[in-house]
Write a protein that holds these residues in place. Structure first.
Motif, PDB file in Angstrom:
ATOM      1  N   LEU A  55      -0.053  11.120  -1.750  1.00 19.07           N
ATOM      2  CA  LEU A  55       0.966  10.218  -2.271  1.00 19.07           C
ATOM      3  C   LEU A  55       0.931  10.139  -3.791  1.00 19.07           C
ATOM      4  CD1 LEU A  55       0.602   7.388   0.373  1.00 19.07           C
ATOM      5  CD2 LEU A  55       2.460   9.013   0.161  1.00 19.07           C
ATOM      6  N   GLY A  56      -0.115  10.692  -4.398  1.00 19.72           N
ATOM      7  CA  GLY A  56      -0.240  10.659  -5.848  1.00 19.72           C
ATOM      8  C   GLY A  56      -0.861   9.359  -6.319  1.00 19.72           C
ATOM      9  N   GLY A  57      -1.729   9.451  -7.330  1.00 21.23           N
ATOM     10  CA  GLY A  57      -2.421   8.250  -7.808  1.00 21.23           C
ATOM     11  C   GLY A  57      -1.554   7.407  -8.721  1.00 21.23           C
ATOM     12  N   GLY A  58      -0.580   8.060  -9.369  1.00 25.29           N
ATOM     13  CA  GLY A  58       0.234   7.385 -10.376  1.00 25.29           C
ATOM     14  C   GLY A  58       0.967   6.177  -9.834  1.00 25.29           C
ATOM     15  N   VAL A  59       1.331   6.267  -8.555  1.00 26.65           N
ATOM     16  CA  VAL A  59       2.158   5.224  -7.964  1.00 26.65           C
ATOM     17  C   VAL A  59       1.429   3.876  -7.899  1.00 26.65           C
ATOM     18  CG1 VAL A  59       1.721   5.400  -5.480  1.00 26.65           C
ATOM     19  CG2 VAL A  59       4.051   5.177  -6.320  1.00 26.65           C
ATOM     20  N   VAL A  60       0.088   3.884  -7.879  1.00 26.48           N
ATOM     21  CA  VAL A  60      -0.624   2.604  -7.817  1.00 26.48           C
ATOM     22  C   VAL A  60      -1.205   2.169  -9.154  1.00 26.48           C
ATOM     23  CG1 VAL A  60      -1.172   2.733  -5.371  1.00 26.48           C
ATOM     24  CG2 VAL A  60      -2.763   3.686  -7.019  1.00 26.48           C
ATOM     25  N   ILE A  61      -1.201   3.077 -10.153  1.00 30.89           N
ATOM     26  CA  ILE A  61      -1.809   2.728 -11.443  1.00 30.89           C
ATOM     27  C   ILE A  61      -1.089   1.554 -12.112  1.00 30.89           C
ATOM     28  CG2 ILE A  61      -2.159   3.554 -13.815  1.00 30.89           C
ATOM     29  CD1 ILE A  61      -4.271   4.540 -11.926  1.00 30.89           C
ATOM     30  N   VAL A  62       0.237   1.592 -12.136  1.00 29.57           N
ATOM     31  CA  VAL A  62       0.989   0.525 -12.812  1.00 29.57           C
ATOM     32  C   VAL A  62       0.750  -0.842 -12.164  1.00 29.57           C
ATOM     33  CG1 VAL A  62       3.277  -0.313 -13.452  1.00 29.57           C
ATOM     34  CG2 VAL A  62       2.717   2.084 -13.774  1.00 29.57           C
ATOM     35  N   PRO A  63       0.927  -0.984 -10.825  1.00 26.15           N
ATOM     36  CA  PRO A  63       0.629  -2.288 -10.223  1.00 26.15           C
ATOM     37  C   PRO A  63      -0.826  -2.691 -10.385  1.00 26.15           C
ATOM     38  CG  PRO A  63       1.400  -0.724  -8.549  1.00 26.15           C
ATOM     39  CD  PRO A  63       1.533  -0.055  -9.863  1.00 26.15           C
ATOM     40  N   LEU A  64      -1.722  -1.710 -10.309  1.00 30.92           N
ATOM     41  CA  LEU A  64      -3.153  -1.992 -10.471  1.00 30.92           C
ATOM     42  C   LEU A  64      -3.433  -2.614 -11.835  1.00 30.92           C
ATOM     43  CD1 LEU A  64      -5.859  -1.179  -8.886  1.00 30.92           C
ATOM     44  CD2 LEU A  64      -6.052   0.587 -10.622  1.00 30.92           C
ATOM     45  N   LEU A  65      -2.899  -2.008 -12.891  1.00 28.82           N
ATOM     46  CA  LEU A  65      -3.134  -2.512 -14.244  1.00 28.82           C
ATOM     47  C   LEU A  65      -2.397  -3.828 -14.475  1.00 28.82           C
ATOM     48  CD1 LEU A  65      -2.884   0.777 -16.363  1.00 28.82           C
ATOM     49  CD2 LEU A  65      -4.945  -0.454 -15.698  1.00 28.82           C
ATOM     50  N   ALA A  66      -1.148  -3.884 -14.001  1.00 29.49           N
ATOM     51  CA  ALA A  66      -0.318  -5.060 -14.274  1.00 29.49           C
ATOM     52  C   ALA A  66      -0.786  -6.270 -13.457  1.00 29.49           C
ATOM     53  CB  ALA A  66       1.146  -4.746 -13.983  1.00 29.49           C
TER      54      ALA A  66
END
Lengths: 278, 129
Positions: free
Chosen positions: A26-37
């Motif tokens: 699914l790619g890691g990028g998709v969770v990075i933004v919610p994770l950081l925010a």
């Protein structure tokens, strides 16, 4: 939290995101933004900047492995990149004018859709074997290795695929994600290119698309080195570990868990966006 | 190595490109790591705040500014240089593909690569719509 603790925590979280992203496809990028925010209270614009960087890192590092298999189609990829890069620049420009709460809500909705798409089983599209004359003219038709030797394939509906790629690019620029799922749909379902060819070509395209967005974000001052550093190193190492393990691991349960995590994150993004807290 | 030096197959081109990408990612990661270590030593005791968006200073936004900062061993500048190398890898991929298509005398795809390259350079040079 001082800089050292902050960096180590973000690094570990990104490592896990990259690992699960690669393992589940699914790619890691998709969770990075919610994770950081959501997890670290980072402003969504900084989070998107860091996420884009990690998307380029995973795409470029995986490319060598994908190429060896001989699935990707460089002509289809390059042609569709006209749409994705233009879309990315448009999306990134919209992002700088849109309120962060609106971005958060759109992000949540896109996350919900990706979580849904990853849970439904894909059906093979059978249909007429008449290739798009445009595809023939652009020499997009190719062959790929199957257990029964090289198999020919043809590309269909080039204009429709191209348009969908523009949207994929715009979402990538707006939200800092790879838009891999949408890219695969455009090629696999709309242009009816074999699934394997679609996924590997999509991976190739993701890096170029993200680079187009990243340029805009860098120039706007949305890429913070102190934040992007642990995110990039974490996601990169995590996804390399995930790819190694991919061959042996049973990923079905992991996929479901990861889809659930994405689902919860999506709802939180939408809720916080509406509440005006992001 | 190549049967005909002017006729690279798509597969050979892609293998070349794939390897180039992997090497540049490793270089980028090492530069980021180097800058990161200096950054952590330098700013260890401070408290980061990313809650409020302020935007990066001018020198960390442009290619020339980042190069100047890295030369003076400015830790954030070095990290940014590594990120710039990373952003440049897909650009290099398009340039390589451009040359490969030129060798294959595939005019349509030379033009396609040029369009993609123009968009990328426009974006990296601070393109505004």
């Amino acid at each position: 939290m001082n800089v050292l603790e902050f960096s180590v925590l973000i690094w570990l979280a990104s490592l896990l995101a990259g690992f699960l992203g690669a393992l589940t496809g699914l790619g890691g990028g998709v969770v990075i933004v919610p994770l950081l925010a959501l997890g670290f209270g980072v402003d969504i614009r900084y989070a998107i900047g860091a996420s884009l960087i990690s998307v380029i890192a995973t795409s470029s590092s995986a490319a060598a492995a994908y190429v060896k298999e001989g699935f990707s189609n460089i002509r289809i990829g390059m042609f569709l990149e006209i749409a994705t890069t233009t879309g990315a620049v448009v999306g990134a420009s919209i992002a700088s004018r849109m309120p962060t709460t609106t971005i958060a809500i759109i992000f949540g909705v896109v996350l919900l859709i990706s979580a849904y798409l990853s849970s439904v089983t894909r059906r093979e599209r059978e249909g007429q074997n008449q290739p798009d004359p445009l595809a023939t003219h652009l020499r997009m038709n190719g062959s790929y290795p199957t257990p029964n030797g090289q198999e020919q394939y043809q590309a269909h509906a080039v204009p429709a695929g191209f348009s969908l790629m523009f949207i994929a690019g715009a979402l990538s620029g707006l939200l800092g994600i790879g838009s891999g799922a949408l890219k695969v749909i455009a090629m696999d379902q709309v242009m009816r290119i074999p699934f394997k060819v679609s996924t590997t070509t999509s991976n190739f395209m993701i890096g170029v698309t993200a680079a187009a967005s990243a340029g805009v974000y860098l120039n706007r001052g949305y890429v913070d080195p102190g934040l992007a550093m642990p995110v990039m190193l974490g996601v990169l190492i995590g996804s390399l570990m995930g790819t190694r393990l991919l061959v042996t691991a049973k990923t079905r349960i992991l996929r479901i868990i990861f889809a659930l995590v994405i689902f919860v994150m999506a709802l939180e993004m939408i809720y916080n966006g509406i509440a005006g807290r992001l | 190595m190549f049967k005909n030096s002017f006729r690279l197959t798509d597969q050979q081109v892609e293998t070349m490109i794939g390897n180039l990408l992997r090497i540049s990612v490793i270089i980028a990661a090492l530069v980021v790591l180097l800058g990161g270590v200096i950054y952590l030593i330098h700013f260890m005791g401070t408290h980061p705040d990313y809650r409020v968006f302020t935007g990066e200073p001018r020198d960390l936004r442009t290619v020339s500014g980042i190069l100047r900062d890295s030369l003076t061993i400015h830790s954030r500048g070095i990290i940014q240089l590594g990120l710039l190398v990373l952003i440049a890898t897909p650009v290099a991929r398009v340039i390589l593909a451009l040359f490969a298509f030129a060798l294959q005398r595939d005019r349509i795809y030379v033009v396609v690569c040029l369009i993609v390259l123009t968009v990328l350079i426009y974006s990296l040079s601070g393109g505004r719509l």
